[in-house]
Design a protein around this motif. Sequence first.
Motif, PDB file in Angstrom:
ATOM      1  N   ARG A   3       4.940   1.840  -2.009  1.00 40.62           N
ATOM      2  CA  ARG A   3       4.424   0.823  -1.107  1.00 40.62           C
ATOM      3  C   ARG A   3       4.953   1.071   0.311  1.00 40.62           C
ATOM      4  O   ARG A   3       6.140   1.334   0.504  1.00 40.62           O
ATOM      5  N   ILE A 111      -3.590   2.223   5.240  1.00 40.37           N
ATOM      6  CA  ILE A 111      -3.632   1.807   3.837  1.00 40.37           C
ATOM      7  C   ILE A 111      -4.908   2.299   3.159  1.00 40.37           C
ATOM      8  O   ILE A 111      -4.906   2.683   1.984  1.00 40.37           O
ATOM      9  N   GLN A 114      -4.867   5.594   1.229  1.00 43.57           N
ATOM     10  CA  GLN A 114      -3.972   5.756   0.090  1.00 43.57           C
ATOM     11  C   GLN A 114      -4.728   5.572  -1.221  1.00 43.57           C
ATOM     12  O   GLN A 114      -5.839   5.030  -1.247  1.00 43.57           O
ATOM     13  N   THR A 117      -5.116   1.515  -2.972  1.00 46.51           N
ATOM     14  CA  THR A 117      -5.535   0.762  -1.802  1.00 46.51           C
ATOM     15  C   THR A 117      -5.604  -0.735  -2.047  1.00 46.51           C
ATOM     16  O   THR A 117      -5.139  -1.532  -1.223  1.00 46.51           O
ATOM     17  N   ASN A 120      -2.171  -2.413  -2.322  1.00 44.76           N
ATOM     18  CA  ASN A 120      -1.512  -2.377  -1.018  1.00 44.76           C
ATOM     19  C   ASN A 120      -2.179  -3.319  -0.026  1.00 44.76           C
ATOM     20  O   ASN A 120      -1.514  -3.941   0.807  1.00 44.76           O
TER      21      ASN A 120
END
Length: 368
Positions: A3, A111, A114, A117, A120
């Motif tokens: 994270r 974000i 990633q 997603t 997050n």
Amino acid sequence: MNRPFFLFIAVFIVMALSNTIVPVLPYLSDDLSFQTLIFSAYFFGAMISTLPAGIASDRYGQPVLIRISIGLTLISGILIIMFTDPVALLLWRFIEGIGAGIFVSSALSWIGYQKDTLKNSGFFMASLNFGLLSGLIGSGWLAQFTGKILLGTVLCTLITGIVFFFFLNLKIMRLGSVEKVSTGFLAKETGYQIVRQYPLWLCVIILVGSTGYVQAVLPELSGYPVHEVSIVLATMNFATIITSLLTPYIKIEPVLLIRISALIMIPLLFTFLLSPIVVLIMGGVAGFIMVSQVGYLTFAEERQGIAMGLYSTCGYAGMALLPAIGGQIIFLSSFVTASAVIALGAFGIAIIIGRCSCKGFIIHEKMV
């Protein structure tokens, strides 16, 4: 990837600082329509900065934009403390909004590249709203019990300074594509995304803006003392925190979620002065819809800087325009008329959202 906690911390303090002024607006200006303008100036600044920041993050990378945004936030906090004339506050809030808009757009773009997603995004929205909640409660109570109406702003500005120097020394790797693309290509892609997702953009403007309308007029119209105003408004952010964390575990089609949320919002717009429970419900609805929208965009659009820039622009546009419009209508007519105009917009969203390209799309099945 783990994270990105540094982003969660940064968005917390950026949002906390932005909200420290809200509970004490009646002490800074005795004109309700001007109070709503001070409130909206922040969101207008964010509105005009998010899309350019999103495009720039695809062109140059997110880290440099994140550092610039926190620096602007720090400067605006210092100016708000030093110069409290209502007209000056419009400018300082505008600068503060530019900083916040750049941060939110570039951070969400980060974000979006990633793997995890949706979760997050949930953590990011929860941290964002926890910052808003903390700014409201902290500044309201500090003002009530110390008599220093900007003490909360002072404390949050000091913490922002610490975060800024931390980010100056933090080595952040760029996530996402490192390919160089032309500005013309990015501009053309921006136009395509606007057309592809236009019902979604209108939805964000109206539904997110409705929560801003509530936050802007509640301090004056409710009659609550400043510390109670901060608590009531904080319940909205608390509910958004909870639903932001729950959304990744709920399977629901975005079109259906948006339509239900829009219809629920209509009666809430007329009754939020009657009970804090109504404000709580409105915050919960906002959390579900925002995380689902972000989750959908991260899968549906390749250029995350542009997608999150447009998303953030529409959110801030709603927060800038609807409170200002609502405040002026109340000044010229009545609270009921202002709420009716915004409710009509929510009803329109419930109708046109069926044209969205996300119809039939289940975020949570697609992203696992």
